[in-house]
Scaffold this motif. Structure first.
Motif, PDB file in Angstrom:
ATOM      1  N   UNK A  13      -1.800   8.380  -4.583  1.00 30.79           N
ATOM      2  CA  UNK A  13      -1.704   8.403  -3.119  1.00 30.79           C
ATOM      3  C   UNK A  13      -1.504   7.002  -2.557  1.00 30.79           C
ATOM      4  N   UNK A  14      -2.258   6.037  -3.064  1.00 32.03           N
ATOM      5  CA  UNK A  14      -2.110   4.658  -2.583  1.00 32.03           C
ATOM      6  C   UNK A  14      -0.710   4.139  -2.867  1.00 32.03           C
ATOM      7  N   UNK A  15      -0.221   4.378  -4.073  1.00 30.57           N
ATOM      8  CA  UNK A  15       1.123   3.902  -4.424  1.00 30.57           C
ATOM      9  C   UNK A  15       2.187   4.578  -3.567  1.00 30.57           C
ATOM     10  N   UNK A  16       1.998   5.851  -3.267  1.00 28.96           N
ATOM     11  CA  UNK A  16       2.948   6.576  -2.412  1.00 28.96           C
ATOM     12  C   UNK A  16       2.964   5.981  -1.006  1.00 28.96           C
ATOM     13  N   UNK A  17       1.782   5.682  -0.480  1.00 29.27           N
ATOM     14  CA  UNK A  17       1.689   5.087   0.853  1.00 29.27           C
ATOM     15  C   UNK A  17       2.367   3.716   0.861  1.00 29.27           C
ATOM     16  N   UNK A  18       2.123   2.926  -0.167  1.00 29.66           N
ATOM     17  CA  UNK A  18       2.785   1.618  -0.247  1.00 29.66           C
ATOM     18  C   UNK A  18       4.300   1.780  -0.258  1.00 29.66           C
ATOM     19  N   UNK A  19       4.811   2.706  -1.077  1.00 32.33           N
ATOM     20  CA  UNK A  19       6.260   2.944  -1.144  1.00 32.33           C
ATOM     21  C   UNK A  19       6.797   3.398   0.205  1.00 32.33           C
ATOM     22  N   UNK A  20       6.047   4.298   0.876  1.00 29.48           N
ATOM     23  CA  UNK A  20       6.502   4.801   2.175  1.00 29.48           C
ATOM     24  C   UNK A  20       6.657   3.673   3.196  1.00 29.48           C
ATOM     25  N   UNK A  21       5.887   2.608   3.031  1.00 30.56           N
ATOM     26  CA  UNK A  21       5.978   1.480   3.951  1.00 30.56           C
ATOM     27  C   UNK A  21       6.770   0.305   3.373  1.00 30.56           C
ATOM     28  N   UNK A  22       7.497   0.566   2.284  1.00 32.21           N
ATOM     29  CA  UNK A  22       8.431  -0.426   1.750  1.00 32.21           C
ATOM     30  C   UNK A  22       7.820  -1.458   0.823  1.00 32.21           C
ATOM     31  N   UNK A  23       6.649  -1.175   0.256  1.00 28.11           N
ATOM     32  CA  UNK A  23       6.014  -2.118  -0.665  1.00 28.11           C
ATOM     33  C   UNK A  23       6.068  -1.574  -2.081  1.00 28.11           C
ATOM     34  N   UNK A  24       6.038  -2.476  -3.039  1.00 30.39           N
ATOM     35  CA  UNK A  24       5.894  -2.119  -4.440  1.00 30.39           C
ATOM     36  C   UNK A  24       4.431  -2.338  -4.795  1.00 30.39           C
ATOM     37  N   UNK A  25       3.816  -1.373  -5.476  1.00 27.45           N
ATOM     38  CA  UNK A  25       2.383  -1.494  -5.747  1.00 27.45           C
ATOM     39  C   UNK A  25       2.050  -2.693  -6.631  1.00 27.45           C
ATOM     40  N   UNK A  30      -2.563  -8.317  -0.633  1.00 26.78           N
ATOM     41  CA  UNK A  30      -3.897  -7.728  -0.551  1.00 26.78           C
ATOM     42  C   UNK A  30      -4.068  -6.873   0.700  1.00 26.78           C
ATOM     43  N   UNK A  31      -3.565  -7.347   1.814  1.00 29.95           N
ATOM     44  CA  UNK A  31      -3.691  -6.606   3.073  1.00 29.95           C
ATOM     45  C   UNK A  31      -3.005  -5.244   2.990  1.00 29.95           C
ATOM     46  N   UNK A  32      -1.809  -5.208   2.440  1.00 23.56           N
ATOM     47  CA  UNK A  32      -1.075  -3.943   2.316  1.00 23.56           C
ATOM     48  C   UNK A  32      -1.807  -2.986   1.378  1.00 23.56           C
ATOM     49  N   UNK A  33      -2.358  -3.517   0.287  1.00 26.02           N
ATOM     50  CA  UNK A  33      -3.097  -2.678  -0.654  1.00 26.02           C
ATOM     51  C   UNK A  33      -4.360  -2.113  -0.011  1.00 26.02           C
ATOM     52  N   UNK A  35      -4.801  -1.581   3.188  1.00 27.42           N
ATOM     53  CA  UNK A  35      -4.338  -0.591   4.165  1.00 27.42           C
ATOM     54  C   UNK A  35      -4.034   0.736   3.469  1.00 27.42           C
ATOM     55  N   UNK A  36      -3.326   0.663   2.344  1.00 32.64           N
ATOM     56  CA  UNK A  36      -2.979   1.870   1.593  1.00 32.64           C
ATOM     57  C   UNK A  36      -4.239   2.553   1.064  1.00 32.64           C
ATOM     58  N   UNK A  37      -5.190   1.776   0.576  1.00 34.41           N
ATOM     59  CA  UNK A  37      -6.437   2.341   0.060  1.00 34.41           C
ATOM     60  C   UNK A  37      -7.205   3.067   1.163  1.00 34.41           C
ATOM     61  N   UNK A  38      -7.309   2.436   2.321  1.00 36.81           N
ATOM     62  CA  UNK A  38      -8.021   3.042   3.443  1.00 36.81           C
ATOM     63  C   UNK A  38      -7.312   4.299   3.921  1.00 36.81           C
TER      64      UNK A  38
END
Length: 55
Positions: A13-25, A30-33, A35-38
């Motif tokens: 789920x975290x990796x999917x959220x990161x991808x949805x917002x244009x990030x690679x896990x 740290x901030x993006x990770x 955010x995805x975790x929360x």
């Protein structure tokens, strides 16, 4: 120090959220990770609540 052991589902789920917002896990900052975790945690809690309420 708190240690959090994540399930494979939580990681997906975290990796999917990161991808949805244009990030690679692997390279997300740290901030993006965080955010995805929360977001993943809140989403999981909401889904579980909806499933309980549907019974």
């Amino acid at each position: 120090m708190n240690i959090i052991i994540k399930t494979d589902e939580q990681k997906r789920r975290e990796n999917r959220i990161l991808r949805d917002f244009g990030y690679d896990h692997k390279t997300a900052n740290k901030e993006a990770k965080e955010y995805a975790e929360t977001t993943a945690r809140i989403t999981t809690e909401f889904i579980k609540k909806m499933e309980r309420d549907a019974r």
